[in-house]
Write an enzyme that holds these catalytic residues in place. Sequence first.
Site, short mmCIF file in Angstrom:
data_model
loop_
_atom_site.label_atom_id
_atom_site.label_comp_id
_atom_site.label_asym_id
_atom_site.label_seq_id
_atom_site.Cartn_x
_atom_site.Cartn_y
_atom_site.Cartn_z
N ASP A 193 0.71 -0.97 0.22
CA ASP A 193 0.18 -0.31 -0.18
C ASP A 193 0.97 1.19 -0.21
OD1 ASP A 193 -2.17 1.94 0.49
OD2 ASP A 193 -1.63 1.77 2.26
N ASP A 225 -1.41 -0.50 5.96
CA ASP A 225 -1.84 -0.18 7.90
C ASP A 225 -2.98 0.07 7.63
OD1 ASP A 225 -2.39 2.31 5.73
OD2 ASP A 225 -3.06 3.60 7.08
N ASP A 267 -0.41 4.72 1.05
CA ASP A 267 -0.92 5.83 2.68
C ASP A 267 -0.32 4.93 3.57
OD1 ASP A 267 -1.39 7.00 -0.01
OD2 ASP A 267 -3.60 6.67 0.13
#
Length: 169
Positions: A8, A132, A10
């Site tokens: 990922d 996250d 961000d």
Amino acid sequence: MKKILYIDMDNVLVDFKSGIERVPECIKNMYMDDGSEVHKPQFDDIPGIFSLMDPMEGAIESVKKLTEKYDVYILSTAPWGNPTAWADKLQWIKLYFNEPGREEKDNVLYKRLILSHHKNLCRQEGAYLIDDRPTHGAAEFGNHWIHFGSQRFPDWKSVVEYLMSQETV
């Protein structure tokens, strides 16, 4: 054959807060929730915000290290209401992963960006997902989801140590 590893962007590769810090206050105020009943867009809806972000500490070196053992792809979600985010994410990858003196096609993440609101659809092909948050299908990777920022995987060092110790077959 290398196992597929999705990463990922961000708050995993990219420090989202660093982008917010570069946005002028007058623009941030337009996107800040003031508690009223009218829903305002979020900071990730600010046009151009994704081009303002710094890499997370250790992210660039870690991705390069992991490409030695894994077939690495970026699997990220771009806000539906922010069309610049789609292009900004590609430009960010080019900025931080295109190495001077190399042809673009020879860089580690060349044509390896997947933008989807349904990350779980990539589960069958991918061995691991580093993310996250459990949203957009990340939690459906089950044991293959590496929860970045968690107690077990608080930073890139812990993620790289874990993944480099895994069997490749």
